[in-house]
Design an enzyme around this catalytic site. Sequence first.
Site, PDB file in Angstrom:
ATOM      1  N   HIS A  52      32.426  45.879  41.385  1.00 43.73           N
ATOM      2  CA  HIS A  52      33.219  44.606  41.310  1.00 43.73           C
ATOM      3  C   HIS A  52      34.074  44.242  42.634  1.00 43.73           C
ATOM      4  O   HIS A  52      35.145  44.256  42.591  1.00 43.73           O
ATOM      5  CB  HIS A  52      34.331  44.438  40.293  1.00 43.73           C
ATOM      6  CG  HIS A  52      34.959  45.501  39.462  1.00 43.73           C
ATOM      7  ND1 HIS A  52      35.646  46.482  40.509  1.00 43.73           N
ATOM      8  CD2 HIS A  52      35.104  46.034  38.415  1.00 43.73           C
ATOM      9  CE1 HIS A  52      36.188  47.219  39.903  1.00 43.73           C
ATOM     10  NE2 HIS A  52      35.918  47.380  38.595  1.00 43.73           N
ATOM     11  N   HIS A  83      32.205  45.830  29.559  1.00 38.85           N
ATOM     12  CA  HIS A  83      33.145  46.376  28.662  1.00 38.85           C
ATOM     13  C   HIS A  83      32.823  45.913  27.295  1.00 38.85           C
ATOM     14  O   HIS A  83      32.974  44.514  27.062  1.00 38.85           O
ATOM     15  CB  HIS A  83      34.705  45.987  29.033  1.00 38.85           C
ATOM     16  CG  HIS A  83      34.802  46.629  30.340  1.00 38.85           C
ATOM     17  ND1 HIS A  83      35.593  47.684  30.538  1.00 38.85           N
ATOM     18  CD2 HIS A  83      34.788  45.949  31.631  1.00 38.85           C
ATOM     19  CE1 HIS A  83      35.750  48.107  31.603  1.00 38.85           C
ATOM     20  NE2 HIS A  83      35.378  47.023  32.506  1.00 38.85           N
ATOM     21  N   ASP A 133      31.523  42.814  34.391  1.00 37.67           N
ATOM     22  CA  ASP A 133      32.918  43.203  34.234  1.00 37.67           C
ATOM     23  C   ASP A 133      33.573  42.083  33.262  1.00 37.67           C
ATOM     24  O   ASP A 133      34.732  42.208  33.197  1.00 37.67           O
ATOM     25  CB  ASP A 133      33.737  43.318  35.480  1.00 37.67           C
ATOM     26  CG  ASP A 133      35.186  44.172  35.370  1.00 37.67           C
ATOM     27  OD1 ASP A 133      35.146  44.606  34.285  1.00 37.67           O
ATOM     28  OD2 ASP A 133      35.888  43.870  36.309  1.00 37.67           O
ATOM     29  N   HIS A 163      35.604  52.259  40.629  1.00 44.89           N
ATOM     30  CA  HIS A 163      36.583  51.204  40.479  1.00 44.89           C
ATOM     31  C   HIS A 163      37.298  51.500  41.742  1.00 44.89           C
ATOM     32  O   HIS A 163      38.301  52.429  41.949  1.00 44.89           O
ATOM     33  CB  HIS A 163      37.494  51.628  39.303  1.00 44.89           C
ATOM     34  CG  HIS A 163      38.742  50.449  39.465  1.00 44.89           C
ATOM     35  ND1 HIS A 163      38.663  49.439  38.441  1.00 44.89           N
ATOM     36  CD2 HIS A 163      39.545  50.073  40.057  1.00 44.89           C
ATOM     37  CE1 HIS A 163      39.509  48.453  38.493  1.00 44.89           C
ATOM     38  NE2 HIS A 163      40.247  48.906  39.616  1.00 44.89           N
ATOM     39  N   HIS A 196      27.714  46.054  34.757  1.00 41.73           N
ATOM     40  CA  HIS A 196      29.194  46.522  34.443  1.00 41.73           C
ATOM     41  C   HIS A 196      29.624  45.781  33.291  1.00 41.73           C
ATOM     42  O   HIS A 196      29.919  44.460  33.462  1.00 41.73           O
ATOM     43  CB  HIS A 196      30.021  46.065  35.700  1.00 41.73           C
ATOM     44  CG  HIS A 196      31.416  46.808  35.805  1.00 41.73           C
ATOM     45  ND1 HIS A 196      32.172  47.663  36.568  1.00 41.73           N
ATOM     46  CD2 HIS A 196      32.277  46.479  34.503  1.00 41.73           C
ATOM     47  CE1 HIS A 196      33.197  47.653  35.979  1.00 41.73           C
ATOM     48  NE2 HIS A 196      33.653  47.104  34.917  1.00 41.73           N
ATOM     49  N   LYS A 226      31.616  57.301  35.790  1.00 44.12           N
ATOM     50  CA  LYS A 226      32.591  56.412  36.335  1.00 44.12           C
ATOM     51  C   LYS A 226      33.940  56.821  36.798  1.00 44.12           C
ATOM     52  O   LYS A 226      34.419  57.593  36.244  1.00 44.12           O
ATOM     53  CB  LYS A 226      33.067  55.254  35.251  1.00 44.12           C
ATOM     54  CG  LYS A 226      33.860  54.304  35.478  1.00 44.12           C
ATOM     55  CD  LYS A 226      33.290  53.300  36.799  1.00 44.12           C
ATOM     56  CE  LYS A 226      34.447  52.410  36.957  1.00 44.12           C
ATOM     57  NZ  LYS A 226      34.341  50.816  36.638  1.00 44.12           N
TER      58      LYS A 226
END
Length: 360
Positions: free
Chosen positions: A188, A29, A261, A150, A27, A113
């Site tokens: 997460h 970004h 994350d 999420h 995960h 996602k």
Amino acid sequence: MPLETRSGLRYLRAMHSITLPRPDDWHLHLRDGAMLKAVLPESARHFARAIIMPNLVPPVVTLDDAVAYRDRILAALPGGMAFEPLMTLYLTEGTDRADVERAAASGLVKAVKLYPAGATTNSHSGVRDLTKVMPVLEVMARIGLPLCTHGEVTDSHVDIFDREAVFIDTVLDPLRRRLPELRVVMEHITTEEGVAYAAGGGANLAATITTHHLIINRNHILAGGIKPHYYCLPVAKREKHRLALRKAATSGLPRYFLGTDSAPHVDALKEHACGCAGCFTATNTMSLLAHVFEEEGALDRLEGFVSHHGPAFYGLPVNQGTITLEKRPEPCAWPEKIHAEPGPVTVFQPGFPVHWHVVT
Ligand code: NCD
Ligand code: ZN
């Protein structure tokens, strides 16, 4: 149990070097443009592959979007570095199921996602009504394409510290009862409820755990002055939840694996009256994890968490290369900030010295 009574301690005490198959980040970004260019080497230095989050503006919704974004990531990779971006599609109420099926068949897209609309950074194009995306989820269940969630509800009357537990009860569990074949990654997780739900979920369920949630609880964010660089979503919870996450991560159970994350935001937007959510941990995650696993007397289980459990869930091979960490008397010295063209990005600082250096 006091550490001294654990078997194998003598071996662990003597351990000053560990070599693992090259790890993956399930995960991550990376953003786009100049920010992508600045942060990508921070991950590629240690990680062979990563599941790339699609919450760009505009989001990565279609196979074409994912192919173009993957090309931009590879173009931003410095010469001599190897890194495989595992792409995801951002689920919207308008997502086309035929496109999702093509995306999975292409081999480039590894997951879809789910952002509940409004849950986090750039989630306004996310899902408001799950019934609208059921046809897509049914296709995913049929072809075995995982859904990354999420896992927070967004109702304003639900306390932010309860949003994960309420999501599990009111969204995730009903969804999984309706579509048991759907493969789901609880991303997460931050609560003991998340740990417990993942533990009982069978082969189609897994959970990722971030580095920072193993280190901070909500006091770190709020006590003694507000620390914007510790603010992320889902927000860190009480100490008992941090301890449950540590137990899960170091349990050796294959359903838990690393998803950092790592989420860069420029300092100006973190240190702000309405600060952005996200901790930037790409730079020092491996050292921090070695520290945490050693503290838990579980250094021998780090390899499963970072190198084996994720590929097993996603049906991918374990990486060929290796990474070596060495425990040295001098603490690691990370840059305080990464200097991206849009502005500086503060590297997550754990607040204690860490002695596990990545050496190769
Ligand atoms: C992420 C971001 O900045 O994109 N922020 C965060 O706090 N984790 C979004 C997310 O994964 O929730
Ligand atoms: Zn994220």
